[in-house]
Enzyme design. Structure first.
Site, PDB file in Angstrom:
ATOM      1  CG  ASP A   1      -1.939   1.015   1.327  1.00  0.00           C
ATOM      2  OD1 ASP A   1      -2.302   1.438   2.445  1.00  0.00           O
ATOM      3  OD2 ASP A   1      -2.398   1.437   0.248  1.00  0.00           O
TER       4      ASP A   1
ATOM      5  CB  ILE B   1     -10.646  -0.457   6.380  1.00  0.00           C
ATOM      6  CG1 ILE B   1     -11.909  -0.080   5.604  1.00  0.00           C
ATOM      7  CG2 ILE B   1     -10.856  -0.305   7.895  1.00  0.00           C
ATOM      8  CD1 ILE B   1     -13.069  -1.022   5.766  1.00  0.00           C
TER       9      ILE B   1
HETATM   10  O1  G3H Z   1      -4.424   2.912   2.321  1.00  0.00           O
HETATM   11  C1  G3H Z   1      -4.944   2.844   3.435  1.00  0.00           C
HETATM   12  C2  G3H Z   1      -6.269   3.416   3.649  1.00  0.00           C
HETATM   13  O2  G3H Z   1      -6.541   4.368   2.670  1.00  0.00           O
HETATM   14  C3  G3H Z   1      -6.473   3.911   5.054  1.00  0.00           C
HETATM   15  O3  G3H Z   1      -7.718   4.546   5.157  1.00  0.00           O
HETATM   16  O4  G3H Z   1      -7.349   5.935   7.190  1.00  0.00           O
HETATM   17  O5  G3H Z   1      -9.645   5.499   6.356  1.00  0.00           O
HETATM   18  O6  G3H Z   1      -8.343   3.696   7.426  1.00  0.00           O
HETATM   19  P1  G3H Z   1      -8.283   4.935   6.598  1.00  0.00           P
HETATM   20 ZN    ZN Z   2      -4.775   4.967   1.494  1.00  0.00          ZN
END
Ligand code: G3H
Ligand code: ZN
Length: 291
Positions: A81, A233
């Site tokens: 990610d 998430i």
């Molecule tokens: O790449 C990770 C997510 O975009 C994190 O999103 O901060 O809403 O959990 P979040």
């Molecule tokens: Zn993200």
């Protein structure tokens, strides 16, 4: 079994369901995710950022995800990610990650295309999926939970840019900015559905929603109708991790066994991910994939 993320997401896109992509930086949280996915037979995307890889160790991550996907009989993708450099991208691909994100969204579109093309060429040799992002997804600065200061450089994904980007890169899946914000601790994100529908009609491939901790369940149910197939998430699971620890230690002041303490964390994580699978219509979709 570890699948290419493209295979999972194309199935989700065609059948109008979503696959949550959970970040993890702790192996008990990972176990909780697998326990939840097993209970409802849901495919799932497990993702780590570079700092999480440095903290856990890449061989540990790949081996535990691989073993657990066989043990729990869950189709998974293992995804890198928000990567911003080729070193970590190549390292993850060589170690067995089935998907990588090149996040060059803060660059101008020309450089974003250049970076993404480089990654596409390398990943293609390994049948690894590539995610990129057009438009910038804001983030709530994580100084403290009362900090409402949001970096005001949010820019919604522009349709023409998205079309041009896809034409030039043919990237497998695209992260977009339609009001979503990273790091939300409350579910207050407002989605721009008009923009989402236009983007989906224009590029017709799986879309990724970053910052989905800020999305309430009714919006989760809605976005999967319009091409959002990967729902990222992290923050929500971090909050649950901390809440579980606080609750358990308060109720059990004399317990010192880590497996008892972390067993409760696994339980709450598992319950939380099941609610996400329900909202995203992911339940029983493991049956859509062969073993
Ligand atoms: O790449 C990770 C997510 O975009 C994190 O999103 O901060 O809403 O959990 P979040
Ligand atoms: Zn993200």
């Amino acid at each position: 079994m570890i699948y290419s993320m493209k295979e999972l997401l194309e199935n989700a896109y065609e059948n109008h369901y979503g696959i949550p992509a959970f970040n993890f930086e702790n192996f008990d949280v990972l176990e909780g995710i697998f326990l939840g996915a097993e209970k409802v037979k849901a495919p799932v995307i497990l993702q780590t950022t570079e700092p999480a890889i440095n903290y856990l160790g890449i061989d540990n991550i790949v081996n535990i995800v691989k073993n657990n996907s066989e043990r729990y009989k869950i189709p998974v993708a293992l995804h890198l990610d928000h990567a911003d450099n080729m070193n970590i991208i190549k390292k993850c691909i060589k170690h067995g990650y089935s998907s990588v994100m090149i996040d060059a969204s803060e660059n101008d579109i020309k450089n974003n295309i250049k970076e993404t093309t480089k990654v596409m060429e390398y990943a293609k040799e390994y049948n690894v999926t590539v995610e990129s992002e057009i438009g910038i997804v804001d983030s709530i600065s994580n100084k403290n939970e009362n900090d409402k200061e949001v970096k005001k450089h949010n820019n919604m994904t522009n349709i023409e840019d998205a079309k041009y980007f896809i034409d030039k890169t043919n990237v497998d899946v695209l992260g977009i900015s339609i009001g979503n914000i990273h790091g939300m601790r409350v579910k207050e994100t407002e989605i721009n559905y008009k923009r989402l529908i236009e983007i989906n009609n224009a590029i017709k491939r799986p879309l990724v929603l970053h910052g989905s901790s800020g999305i309430n369940d009714s919006n989760l149910k809605e976005i999967i109708k319009y091409g959002i197939s990967k729902i990222n998430i992290e923050t929500e699971l971090r909050i649950i991790f901390r809440k579980a620890l606080e609750q358990y230690l308060e109720k059990n002041p004399s317990v010192i066994k880590p497996r008892d303490i972390m067993g409760y964390v696994r339980e709450l994580i598992s319950e939380a991910v099941i609610l996400k699978f329900e909202a995203l219509n992911t339940i029983n979709k493991s049956n859509n994939f062969l073993y």
